[in-house]
Design a protein around this motif. Structure first.
Motif, PDB file in Angstrom:
ATOM      1  N   MET A  25      56.264  36.729  41.996  1.00  0.00           N
ATOM      2  CA  MET A  25      56.701  36.300  43.031  1.00  0.00           C
ATOM      3  C   MET A  25      56.391  37.138  44.265  1.00  0.00           C
ATOM      4  N   LYS A  67      56.470  38.943  47.879  1.00  0.00           N
ATOM      5  CA  LYS A  67      57.749  39.540  48.612  1.00  0.00           C
ATOM      6  C   LYS A  67      57.137  39.366  49.948  1.00  0.00           C
ATOM      7  N   ASP A 125      62.223  40.475  51.967  1.00  0.00           N
ATOM      8  CA  ASP A 125      62.707  41.231  50.883  1.00  0.00           C
ATOM      9  C   ASP A 125      62.633  42.577  51.307  1.00  0.00           C
TER      10      ASP A 125
END
Length: 374
Positions: free
Chosen positions: A1, A3, A93
């Motif tokens: 994923m 960030k 994030d």
């Protein structure tokens, strides 16, 4: 994923360097938000927006912020009272900060309040806050990374060993090209304030004082746990003496890429290397910390405790600004802070945020009086 990243102080040099790093690793990271806190860098900020295409931005000038909104069709905040709202919209994030000065403390605390992990390219938020930011991050389970060569060495060690195995942390002094520079060639109007501060930093060997203060706070170490050595090379920035008699150090080119790799890429393949190249020459010699005026003052400030280590940074910053303006002589920091250390009215055992900002105002008033005496 992938960030999502927020860069605070995106106009500063270190921020630009780490932005280039994240651009090369766009399969892992996306810079989704930018904050520029220098109105003079409007043109640079426009280029960053055009290149990085963030989803939200911050620029501290209302009129120029509105121009950015129209030109790029993007939400642009301009008021620091809306920083938390800005932070929530970024949905980031991770935060990378190159904020400096006392105002950085509130913004970093607000970021921690939103449970954001933070990478600090600059130690000033910690120097201005003592243990406040450190403790708040611990209480909320927030990861704080200190992105300096010295902390890179500490991180490499803690990947395989425990910090309680350390007997002494040895901070390293070395010669720099800035040592030979004439400080007066960098004062106003010859150079910018940032150029002056860089020379002033190296000529005062401030990396020693700053890391001494931050590491003593972060690791709860006594002054007896620190020593200071002079090296013939800056490739060794820190040495650890362990309780089992071993000595550990990181021999590195201080390449920023390797520091960023450690914190933000998979470092599972980092291995200890006990064999040095055959052609390197390392000479180190223990030094008396009292021979370096700024280091002696930092040491004494920690020994006195309370607000004094924070005051060390405050006085240094204000003196640097006034030196740049040619309002103070070059030895003013040492003289003024030596007096502050003997003044009990500046002491606070457990300073909070309100106390810190009040002390900053008091320091500025004190230095104004010193300027009038000149």
């Amino acid at each position: 994923m992938i960030k999502k990243m927020l860069i605070l102080g995106s106009q500063r040099k270190k921020s630009q360097e780490i932005i280039d790093f994240f651009k090369r690793h766009n399969q892992k990271y996306k810079i989704s938000a930018l904050l520029c806190n220098d109105e003079k860098q409007f043109d640079l900020f426009k280029k960053q927006i055009q290149e990085l295409q963030p989803s939200v931005i911050f620029f501290p000038n209302k009129d120029l912020a509105e121009k950015l909104e129209l030109e790029f069709n993007i939400k642009c905040y301009h008021d620091y009272s809306q920083y938390t709202s800005f932070l929530k919209i970024t949905d980031c994030d991770l935060i990378i900060s190159d904020f400096t000065g006392i105002d950085s403390v509130k913004l970093i605390l607000a970021s921690i309040g939103e449970y954001k992990d933070i990478g600090l390219l600059n130690l000033e938020p910690i120097l201005y806050s003592g243990k406040i930011i450190i403790n708040e991050a611990k209480n909320k389970g927030i990861e704080l990374n200190y992105i300096t060569p010295q902390f890179q060495s500490m991180s490499l060690f803690s990947n395989t060993k425990k910090l309680n195995e350390i007997d002494k942390i040895i901070l390293i002094d070395y010669d720099t090209k800035e040592d030979k520079e004439n400080l007066t060639n960098y004062t106003n109007p010859s150079k910018t304030l940032s150029e002056f501060k860089k020379i002033f930093y190296f000529k005062n060997k401030m990396w020693l004082s700053r890391h001494l203060i931050v590491m003593s706070n972060l690791y709860n170490l006594e002054l007896d746990n620190f020593d200071f050595y002079k090296s013939n090379t800056e490739k060794i920035n820190l040495i650890l003496q362990l309780k089992n008699g071993c000595t550990v150090f990181n021999y590195t080119d201080n390449n920023k890429e390797s520091i960023y790799n450690l914190y933000y890429l998979d470092n599972s393949q980092i291995k200890e290397n006990n064999k040095l190249e055959d052609n390197i020459n390392i000479n180190i010699k223990k030094i008396n910390f009292e021979e370096i005026a700024t280091l002696k003052l930092a040491y004494l400030s920690i020994k006195k405790g309370g607000s004094y280590p924070i005051l060390f940074q405050m006085v240094y910053d204000v003196c640097a600004e006034e030196l740049y303006k040619n309002n103070l002589p070059k030895d003013s920091f040492v003289k003024i802070f030596s007096k502050i250390l003997e003044d009990k009215t500046f002491y606070s055992k457990n300073p909070n945020i309100q106390t810190i900002f009040a002390l900053d105002e008091k320091i500025r008033e004190r230095i104004k009086k010193e300027i009038k005496k000149k």
